[in-house]
Scaffold this motif. Sequence first.
Motif, short mmCIF file in Angstrom:
data_model
loop_
_atom_site.label_atom_id
_atom_site.label_comp_id
_atom_site.label_asym_id
_atom_site.label_seq_id
_atom_site.Cartn_x
_atom_site.Cartn_y
_atom_site.Cartn_z
N MET A 67 3.44 28.15 -28.47
CA MET A 67 2.41 29.73 -28.73
C MET A 67 3.34 30.90 -28.64
O MET A 67 2.74 31.92 -28.46
N ARG A 68 4.71 31.02 -27.99
CA ARG A 68 5.57 31.96 -27.58
C ARG A 68 5.65 32.79 -28.89
O ARG A 68 5.88 33.80 -28.95
N LYS A 69 5.95 32.14 -30.52
CA LYS A 69 5.45 32.50 -31.74
C LYS A 69 4.62 33.21 -32.14
O LYS A 69 4.63 33.77 -33.44
N LYS A 70 3.22 32.98 -31.18
CA LYS A 70 2.06 33.44 -32.18
C LYS A 70 1.72 34.64 -31.22
O LYS A 70 1.00 35.22 -31.59
N LYS A 71 1.34 34.27 -29.94
CA LYS A 71 0.66 35.26 -29.05
C LYS A 71 2.02 35.88 -28.02
O LYS A 71 2.73 35.36 -27.72
N LYS A 72 1.23 36.72 -27.83
CA LYS A 72 1.60 37.87 -26.05
C LYS A 72 1.73 36.04 -25.38
O LYS A 72 0.79 36.49 -24.53
N LEU A 73 2.64 36.54 -24.14
CA LEU A 73 2.48 35.61 -23.52
C LEU A 73 2.62 36.78 -21.98
O LEU A 73 3.78 37.58 -21.77
N ILE A 74 1.37 36.62 -20.90
CA ILE A 74 1.53 36.72 -19.78
C ILE A 74 1.46 36.25 -18.89
O ILE A 74 0.30 35.49 -18.86
N ALA A 75 1.56 36.03 -18.29
CA ALA A 75 1.69 36.27 -16.57
C ALA A 75 1.26 36.76 -15.96
O ALA A 75 2.06 37.96 -15.32
N SER A 76 0.44 35.72 -14.53
CA SER A 76 -0.40 36.10 -13.72
C SER A 76 0.79 35.52 -12.04
O SER A 76 1.01 34.04 -12.41
N ILE A 77 1.80 36.42 -11.66
CA ILE A 77 2.61 35.23 -11.11
C ILE A 77 1.76 35.22 -9.33
O ILE A 77 1.56 36.56 -9.02
N ALA A 78 1.84 34.48 -8.38
CA ALA A 78 1.55 33.88 -7.63
C ALA A 78 2.17 34.84 -6.96
O ALA A 78 3.22 35.10 -6.65
N PRO A 79 1.78 35.94 -5.36
CA PRO A 79 2.78 36.72 -5.06
C PRO A 79 3.74 35.74 -3.92
O PRO A 79 4.74 36.36 -3.59
#
Length: 566
Positions: A67-79
């Motif tokens: 999906m890297r070239k198809k969509k915006k990669l959004i990360a929710s990273i645990a604190p």
Amino acid sequence: MQIMDFSSANCKNCYKCIQNCHVKAIKLIDNQATIMKDRCIACGQCFVVCPQNARNVVSDLDVIQSMRKKKKLIASIAPSYLAIYDNPQTLINSLKALGFSHIEETAIGAETVSQQYASYMKEHKLDNYITSCCPAITTMIEVYYPELLQYLLPIESPMAIHSKMLRKKYGEDAFITFIGPCIAKKKEAFYYKQIGTLDAVLTFEEVENWIQQENVVVTEESREKASNHLSVGQSYPMEEGIIVGLQDCINSLGYETLSVSGLEGCKSVFSSLCKGEINGTFIEANACIGSCIGGPALPKSAKGSSIFVRQLNLTRRKSKNPLTLSNSVQTYQRPFSSKPIAKTEISEDEIQRVLHSMGKYSKADELNCGACGYDTCIEKARAVFEGMSHPEMCIHFMREKAESLTNTIFEHSPNIIFLLDKDLNIIHLNPAAKKIFMTSTTIQGQPISRLLNGEDFKLVKSTKEHIIGKKVSYLKYGLVCIENIIYLEEQNSYLVILHNLTEQVKRDDELAKLKKNTLSAAQNVIDKQMRVAQEIAGLLGETTAETKITLMKLQQIVIGEEGDIK
């Protein structure tokens, strides 16, 4: 959905996974440990203790890469990343290098969870409250303690809430991935993937492997920090991290607080709740010891660090901004449902039958040692009856069985057996040896040379090389045998096995003598027959000659008479 199981190629039947599974969700099928998905709470502790690293966890990594070239990669990273990584900013930079366009902390969702908890508690007066952030705990209550669902705060987890926030913020074109130290999040995410809130879950361990695969090299220098966050949300990965932000609210409502981490402690608290021994308490429950910073899917670089060092790291690095509870209109409630496992009915007679199959015939035989993974022999018997275990997993039973079998072989073997110490002194000898050498246990402790020629034994001692299949004779005892002298390196001792051939040699000698006598008799018969044949032949030869002469004379007479007639 089966999100985790053991790799069959690596399982060595050590039973450590069963010993450390607090809900006994692991079954042995054909000597292969298998996780029963309807019983498993996905805490991941079985993977932590597995010495063979025989783990097989469903991964979303291939999907993310595609999906890297198809969509915006959004990360929710645990604190918890603030506690786990030596240089947390390096992780942020690495994720950027891997293709994530935006990275935010799940602590933002945690702040909202605290607000939702406070609002719910003010509106709903319960005897007790249990936090619902840990998916392993919520599953544990649904399956094993459904009577406690009434106390479980019906609020979504920080991961779920933050994913909804990110979806609203970045739109349907965003590919949202949660990253943390928890395997159970993969199970929780299944529902949110179906409704389109969340797209993928990665553990810190998977991210580390991905960074290595792509040879990502970044420095600690910041290119972009994760989104702003408050101290309460960043405290969630520690014990009492949830309680700290809600302390004023809890106090105002007149509740006491109790923080428990680790499944054994949680089981104890839940049992007390079921018995009505705990009332008026806000309970923060986490499956992992030390809470999320003790998760099962940490990067290799962090697994050697102390849980206390991680606590200090998080305390030093988290934000100092306090939480301000807001009157948010939107609610993030979720229902929890009872999912109890149907219990198999088992009678006392059936339990006793299973116990007997494990060599346990009295209460004294029930050691309740826990080595099989079950706290008591009765629980073990129930598991065997249900097909979750088998008698051979009782170590004491198998040891006694092995010792009994070994003793039976040693006592009844027709072979002569000695066990010698490092100095070639006799430690043990079996009944066959005592009988052949006409000795008793008094010979124990004496050199083997008292009974047998010691040269071969000295040779094995000096060379540490076995002697196998050597034929030897001991005329003193009238003994012929095949000699095997085996050096036991680990025990620094010697095993001697003499295969007695004496009777066989006697039988072979008697058979050889019989063959010789038979051949001699046969030869005499043949010689006699030849003489008779020769005598008969001689007589036949004389008779034949006389007959020939007589017939020739008769022929001449007949020919002469015919001439006279003419």
